[in-house]
Write an enzyme that holds these catalytic residues in place. Structure first.
Site, PDB file in Angstrom:
ATOM      1  N   ASP A  33      35.736  27.147 -11.344  1.00  0.00           N
ATOM      2  CA  ASP A  33      36.613  26.444 -12.286  1.00  0.00           C
ATOM      3  C   ASP A  33      35.829  25.433 -13.112  1.00  0.00           C
ATOM      4  OD1 ASP A  33      39.302  25.588 -13.339  1.00  0.00           O
ATOM      5  OD2 ASP A  33      38.599  23.703 -12.482  1.00  0.00           O
ATOM      6  N   LYS A  47      42.460  24.957  -7.435  1.00  0.00           N
ATOM      7  CA  LYS A  47      41.928  23.736  -6.823  1.00  0.00           C
ATOM      8  C   LYS A  47      42.819  23.250  -5.679  1.00  0.00           C
ATOM      9  CE  LYS A  47      41.314  22.390 -11.081  1.00  0.00           C
ATOM     10  NZ  LYS A  47      41.019  21.747 -12.365  1.00  0.00           N
ATOM     11  N   SER A  73      43.518  27.681 -13.081  1.00  0.00           N
ATOM     12  CA  SER A  73      42.597  26.559 -12.882  1.00  0.00           C
ATOM     13  C   SER A  73      43.229  25.504 -11.970  1.00  0.00           C
ATOM     14  CB  SER A  73      42.252  25.968 -14.257  1.00  0.00           C
ATOM     15  OG  SER A  73      41.682  24.693 -14.148  1.00  0.00           O
ATOM     16  N   ARG A  75      35.425  26.804 -21.578  1.00  0.00           N
ATOM     17  CA  ARG A  75      36.682  26.853 -22.337  1.00  0.00           C
ATOM     18  C   ARG A  75      36.786  25.660 -23.276  1.00  0.00           C
ATOM     19  NH1 ARG A  75      40.836  26.511 -17.853  1.00  0.00           N
ATOM     20  NH2 ARG A  75      42.327  26.342 -19.553  1.00  0.00           N
ATOM     21  N   HIS A  87      50.762  17.838  -7.033  1.00  0.00           N
ATOM     22  CA  HIS A  87      49.800  17.737  -8.133  1.00  0.00           C
ATOM     23  C   HIS A  87      50.532  17.415  -9.421  1.00  0.00           C
ATOM     24  CE1 HIS A  87      46.246  18.570 -10.546  1.00  0.00           C
ATOM     25  NE2 HIS A  87      47.044  19.224 -11.370  1.00  0.00           N
TER      26      HIS A  87
END
Ligand code: URA
Ligand code: CA
Length: 434
Positions: free
Chosen positions: A161, A187, A183, A168, A82
């Protein structure tokens, strides 16, 4: 349990229990807690922070708010990668076939985001016929038979999320390390990863602007991994200039093909080797990153990486004649050089703004409804540290609309800093956090 009490508890700087964290995540996702209480709670977390244990519990609560992809039918250790988001970040396109060529399962579920260019799925759609609309069964079969497949988002992953992030975003509570790290990690875990390699970008084109902040985020995510039993490593890498040379969808596909055949930009290859070698070690196909790096380089030299890419594109309906002859990929009508109006050294390329220029050319989505033009974007011709003379070409604009070329030219010139001397020595990889 009452939400009011949890707000007061965190406001006063106390540690929340796992039960309390679950209570908030579950009930906020279901709509049982109003936004005003959730906002106050997030602001309390923002100021009082969460410790490691609370952050790990928050992560798992978010994972459990929705579907968790069951990849147990896939043999081997599923390692996911990621990136926290950069400009012209072509690494996924290059890395996944290299890693798959070594027999490591690559099972990717991806959505389509907003940004300077499309996401990995958009980029791959540069191949005519390529589709991510496959069933989960096909997806799993492809990974088992070919070690690589990508599917569009079918499952409802981490719905908490989505809801918390949206709140947020409008309440000034985005930049808290516990909230960001949970967060991102939630995922990846919901998408079935056994181990995770993170590319945490630092620089003005990144979410984290300083090395210290990037390192803190990387360490937090590695710690979450440790707490929940998923091997995690964070590579802190430079985003003070775009990665590689291409920014745009088909342009990046071509750049990926070049890299997979040993003709790509050095920085892109180097970052892929750093990230990839950690994936190979996590997958237990090598004992050390040095050994893994050699194995990855070999997939380029012996042609197995590009062969794997071809196999993958073909399996998902893509026209591989475009891979054999990249002139058949989507091409822009106008290719316009941008020439330097000064001489000196390139000392900075503002990645963020160059990304926006690419988006305005049509390479990315400004809103969810925007339609991407796969052909357009920017090819950089000079990068940081290179010498340029007045009149030298620093970049090429690929556009399908004559009327946006002038603005793009100005945008590129404004965001290339060219000075008398280049003395800085910004590394590509700052650090690897284990
Ligand atoms: N990216 C995410 O996915 N989550 C955050 O909170 C910040 C950046
Ligand atoms: Ca690139």
């Amino acid at each position: 349990m009452r939400m009011y009490d949890l707000i007061i508890k965190k406001r006063n700087g106390l540690e929340l229990t796992k039960k309390e964290i679950n209570y908030f995540v579950q009930n906020y996702t279901k709509g049982n807690i109003p936004d005003y209480q959730a906002s106050a709670f997030l602001m309390a977390i923002y100021f009082q922070k969460m410790n490691m244990r609370e952050t790990a519990d928050l992560t798992m609560a978010i994972v459990e708010s929705g579907d968790i992809l069951d990849l147990s039918k896939i043999k081997g250790i599923k390692v996911d990668k990621h990136s926290t988001g950069g400009v012209g970040d072509t690494t996924s396109l290059v890395l996944t076939p290299m890693v798959a060529a070594l027999g490591i399962p690559v099972a990717k579920m991806s959505g389509r985001g907003l940004g300077h260019t499309g996401g990995t799925i958009d980029k791959l759609e540069s191949f005519n016929g390529f589709s991510v609309e496959i069933t989960e069964e096909q997806f799993i079969n492809n990974v088992n038979n070919k070690n690589i497949a990508i599917i569009g988002q079918t499952a409802d992953l981490a719905p908490a999320d989505k809801k918390i992030y949206a709140l947020r975003d409008v309440t000034g509570t985005v930049d808290n390390i516990s909230l960001i790290s949970s967060s991102i990690m939630s995922k990846k875990i919901a998408a079935g990863a056994d181990a995770i390699v993170l590319d945490v970008k630092v620089g003005d084109g990144a979410f984290m602007k300083t090395y210290e902040d990037a390192k803190e985020l990387g360490s937090a995510m590695v710690n979450i991994g440790k707490n929940i039993g998923r091997n995690t490593v964070a590579v802190i890498s430079d985003m003070d200039q775009p990665l590689g040379l291409a920014i745009g969808n088909a342009l990046e596909v071509k750049e990926a093909i070049n890299t997979l055949t040993g003709k790509g930009p050095k920085d892109l290859l180097e970052l892929c080797l750093t990230l990839g070698s950690n994936m190979v070690v996590f997958a237990k196909k090598a004992n050390t990153v040095d050994e893994a790096r050699k194995m990855l380089l070999k997939t380029i030299e012996d042609g197995s990486a590009i062969a794997k890419f071809k196999e993958f594109i073909e399996a998902q309906g893509g026209d591989i004649s475009q891979l054999e002859d990249t002139d058949k990929l989507p091409k822009a009508k106008y290719i316009v050089p941008v020439k330097s109006d000064r001489e000196g050294y390139v000392t900075k390329i503002n990645a963020q703004n160059i990304g926006l220029v690419a988006m305005e050319l049509g390479a990315g989505r400004a809103t969810k409804e925007s339609i991407i033009d796969l052909a357009v974007g920017i090819i950089l011709n000079k990068k940081r540290g290179e010498k340029v003379a007045k009149g030298d070409i620093i970049a090429y604009i690929h556009s399908n609309n004559e009327s946006n070329i002038e603005k793009a030219t100005k945008g590129i010139l404004q965001n290339y800093k060219i000075e008398k001397e280049y003395t800085e020595n910004i590394p590509l990889v700052y650090d690897v956090v284990r």
